[in-house]
Scaffold this active site. Structure first.
Site, PDB file in Angstrom:
ATOM      1  CB  CYS A 115      -0.959  -0.001   1.191  1.00  0.00           C
ATOM      2  SG  CYS A 115      -2.181  -1.316   1.072  1.00  0.00           S
ATOM      3  CG  HIS A 252      -3.051   3.799   1.508  1.00  0.00           C
ATOM      4  ND1 HIS A 252      -3.539   3.332   0.307  1.00  0.00           N
ATOM      5  CD2 HIS A 252      -3.143   2.760   2.388  1.00  0.00           C
ATOM      6  CE1 HIS A 252      -3.900   2.069   0.455  1.00  0.00           C
ATOM      7  NE2 HIS A 252      -3.676   1.702   1.704  1.00  0.00           N
ATOM      8  CG  ASN A 282      -6.491  -0.571   0.775  1.00  0.00           C
ATOM      9  OD1 ASN A 282      -5.763  -0.139  -0.133  1.00  0.00           O
ATOM     10  ND2 ASN A 282      -6.022  -1.018   1.918  1.00  0.00           N
TER      11      ASN A 282
HETATM   12  O1  UT7 Z   1      -3.307  -0.484   3.713  1.00  0.00           O
HETATM   13  C1  UT7 Z   1      -3.359  -1.156   4.915  1.00  0.00           C
HETATM   14  C2  UT7 Z   1      -4.361  -2.229   4.712  1.00  0.00           C
HETATM   15  N1  UT7 Z   1      -5.070  -2.655   5.847  1.00  0.00           N
HETATM   16  C3  UT7 Z   1      -5.817  -1.887   6.619  1.00  0.00           C
HETATM   17  O2  UT7 Z   1      -5.875  -0.704   6.564  1.00  0.00           O
HETATM   18  C4  UT7 Z   1      -6.625  -2.607   7.635  1.00  0.00           C
HETATM   19  C5  UT7 Z   1      -6.567  -1.988   8.951  1.00  0.00           C
HETATM   20  N2  UT7 Z   1      -7.569  -2.594   9.828  1.00  0.00           N
HETATM   21  C6  UT7 Z   1      -8.854  -2.264   9.736  1.00  0.00           C
HETATM   22  O3  UT7 Z   1      -9.245  -1.444   8.938  1.00  0.00           O
HETATM   23  C7  UT7 Z   1      -9.795  -2.912  10.705  1.00  0.00           C
HETATM   24  O4  UT7 Z   1      -9.059  -3.676  11.625  1.00  0.00           O
HETATM   25  C8  UT7 Z   1     -10.850  -3.802  10.010  1.00  0.00           C
HETATM   26  C9  UT7 Z   1     -11.821  -2.934   9.246  1.00  0.00           C
HETATM   27  C10 UT7 Z   1     -10.173  -4.799   9.079  1.00  0.00           C
HETATM   28  C11 UT7 Z   1     -11.637  -4.554  11.057  1.00  0.00           C
HETATM   29  O5  UT7 Z   1     -12.218  -3.657  11.981  1.00  0.00           O
HETATM   30  P1  UT7 Z   1     -12.049  -3.909  13.543  1.00  0.00           P
HETATM   31  O6  UT7 Z   1     -12.849  -2.885  14.207  1.00  0.00           O
HETATM   32  O7  UT7 Z   1     -10.581  -3.973  13.842  1.00  0.00           O
HETATM   33  O8  UT7 Z   1     -12.749  -5.330  13.705  1.00  0.00           O
HETATM   34  P2  UT7 Z   1     -12.128  -6.676  14.275  1.00  0.00           P
HETATM   35  O9  UT7 Z   1     -11.171  -7.286  13.309  1.00  0.00           O
HETATM   36  O10 UT7 Z   1     -11.669  -6.433  15.679  1.00  0.00           O
HETATM   37  O11 UT7 Z   1     -13.411  -7.577  14.308  1.00  0.00           O
HETATM   38  C12 UT7 Z   1     -14.552  -7.235  15.103  1.00  0.00           C
HETATM   39  C13 UT7 Z   1     -15.650  -8.221  14.807  1.00  0.00           C
HETATM   40  C14 UT7 Z   1     -15.199  -9.668  14.841  1.00  0.00           C
HETATM   41  O12 UT7 Z   1     -16.238 -10.420  15.427  1.00  0.00           O
HETATM   42  P3  UT7 Z   1     -16.163 -10.897  16.952  1.00  0.00           P
HETATM   43  O13 UT7 Z   1     -14.917 -11.732  17.030  1.00  0.00           O
HETATM   44  O14 UT7 Z   1     -16.077  -9.629  17.744  1.00  0.00           O
HETATM   45  O15 UT7 Z   1     -17.431 -11.657  17.132  1.00  0.00           O
HETATM   46  C15 UT7 Z   1     -15.068 -10.041  13.397  1.00  0.00           C
HETATM   47  O16 UT7 Z   1     -15.269 -11.428  13.176  1.00  0.00           O
HETATM   48  O17 UT7 Z   1     -16.149  -8.018  13.474  1.00  0.00           O
HETATM   49  C16 UT7 Z   1     -16.173  -9.255  12.774  1.00  0.00           C
HETATM   50  N3  UT7 Z   1     -15.966  -8.994  11.360  1.00  0.00           N
HETATM   51  C17 UT7 Z   1     -16.984  -8.725  10.516  1.00  0.00           C
HETATM   52  N4  UT7 Z   1     -18.305  -8.639  10.705  1.00  0.00           N
HETATM   53  C18 UT7 Z   1     -19.062  -8.327   9.648  1.00  0.00           C
HETATM   54  C19 UT7 Z   1     -14.809  -8.970  10.658  1.00  0.00           C
HETATM   55  N5  UT7 Z   1     -15.048  -8.680   9.372  1.00  0.00           N
HETATM   56  C20 UT7 Z   1     -16.396  -8.521   9.259  1.00  0.00           C
HETATM   57  C21 UT7 Z   1     -17.255  -8.213   8.184  1.00  0.00           C
HETATM   58  N6  UT7 Z   1     -18.569  -8.116   8.430  1.00  0.00           N
HETATM   59  N7  UT7 Z   1     -16.796  -7.978   6.939  1.00  0.00           N
END
Ligand code: UT7
Length: 325
Positions: A115, A252, A282
């Site tokens: 990225c 980005h 992204n």
């Molecule tokens: O260029 C760099 C590229 N990467 C990034 O920028 C990613 C950086 N990270 C993020 O943007 C965030 O961490 C995410 C958007 C990927 C995830 O958000 P989060 O607030 O960190 O969520 P999390 O991974 O802590 O997950 C929270 C919950 C989980 O469920 P439980 O375990 O709390 O029951 C996940 O299983 O959300 C669940 N979850 C979803 N639910 C619905 C994860 N993905 C999804 C989804 N839809 N697509």
């Protein structure tokens, strides 16, 4: 004392036609429009058509940038293509772009910093132009992340999209002050201790396959704002500028929360941020030039404006650049 600066002559972008909405994703996997919008700010993303390759999109973006710059492809002697999703393992997709544009001189190569690829490519082209080795460069970011996503993994497949953006840079003699046009500073960083937090689980020398993107999203998120703001502060230190001098912040486009968190910490008001993540998702190395082309096309960015670019991604790699339009 005069200085050679890499001045942006023009920019352009290309998005594939197919739009994939959150609602369409929610019909396929266990997710919802509400979750995706709330956590990322993404509403929709573009998906490359069957047979539409990274180099094809790069060529379209490059042609738009050449037209905007009012220069001929034949005048380009350097093509740097930032991508993590090349057409083939080799040759570089940049040489396909070079050939499609009819350029037969100079050099073309791919650069891979995920990225952060566009900021790395900008820094590389800037250094080569300043060295006197080249005179006019195409710097492109082009990605088909849709091809390396695991479409059953809701933690990653909702985040990414396809697209390309490009700029034309020219080496120009400038007065050598911070009021110069062109790239004023670039700052690059990486820390390989984080290499397994965002990676692809395949490759030519490991599995002999292409692999799929894997990410510890929360871990990436945890580091993002601090890394971004640190490297931006270094760009400010290198030029003597502060956040108050920035006309447009072109980050980005990974996640609206990361963008807003970084801008808030830096003290950049929301009205100065260029945001496209809602429509593009992204697009990795393509996201900055796509956002830049958007804000140039709608005339938000004007000649003389001070632009701040930053990115952070797999590696981890991160970086920032300040440029005067
Ligand atoms: O260029 C760099 C590229 N990467 C990034 O920028 C990613 C950086 N990270 C993020 O943007 C965030 O961490 C995410 C958007 C990927 C995830 O958000 P989060 O607030 O960190 O969520 P999390 O991974 O802590 O997950 C929270 C919950 C989980 O469920 P439980 O375990 O709390 O029951 C996940 O299983 O959300 C669940 N979850 C979803 N639910 C619905 C994860 N993905 C999804 C989804 N839809 N697509």
């Amino acid at each position: 004392m005069t200085a050679i600066r890499s001045v942006v002559l023009g920019c352009g972008s290309y998005l594939p036609q197919q739009i994939l909405t959150n609602a369409e994703l929610a019909a396929r996997i266990d997710t919802s429009d509400e979750w995706i919008v709330q956590r990322t700010g993404i509403h929709e993303r573009r998906i490359a058509a069957a047979g539409e390759l990274t180099s094809h999109m790069a060529v379209r973006a490059a042609q738009a940038a050449l037209t905007h710059a009012r220069v001929d492809a034949q005048s380009i002697d350097l093509v740097v293509l930032a991508t993590s999703t090349p057409d083939n393992t080799f040759p570089a997709s940049a040489v396909a772009v070079q050939a499609d544009l009819g350029i037969t001189r100079g050099a073309a190569f791919d650069l891979q910093a995920v990225c952060s690829g566009f900021v790395y490519a900008l820094a590389t082209a800037d250094a080569l132009l300043k060295s006197g080795a080249f005179t006019r460069a195409l710097v492109i970011g082009s990605e088909t992340f849709s091809r390396i996503l695991d479409w059953t993994d809701r933690g990653t497949c909702v985040l990414f999209g396809d697209g390309a953006g490009a700029v034309v840079l020219e080496a120009q003699q400038q007065p050598g002050t911070r009021e110069d046009r062109g790239i004023l500073t670039t700052q690059l960083r990486s820390d390989g201790r984080h290499k397994m937090k965002l990676y692809v689980d395949g490759g030519p020398s490991s599995t002999g396959t292409v692999g799929h993107l894997r990410m510890e999203g929360r871990e990436v998120f945890r580091h993002a704002v601090a890394m971004i703001t640190d490297v931006v502060e270094d760009a400010f230190k290198a030029t003597g500028y502060t956040a108050a001098d920035v006309d447009w912040f072109i980050p980005h486009q990974a996640n609206k929360r990361i963008i807003d968190g970084s801008a808030h910490k830096l003290g950049i008001p929301p009205g100065k941020i260029v945001v496209t993540v809602d429509r593009h998702g992204n697009t990795s190395a393509a996201s900055i030039p796509l956002a830049l082309a958007d804000a140039v096309a709608d005339r938000r960015i004007k000649r003389g404006d001070l632009l701040l670019f930053e990115a952070m991604g797999g590696g981890f790699t991160w970086g920032a650049a300040l440029a005067r339009w």
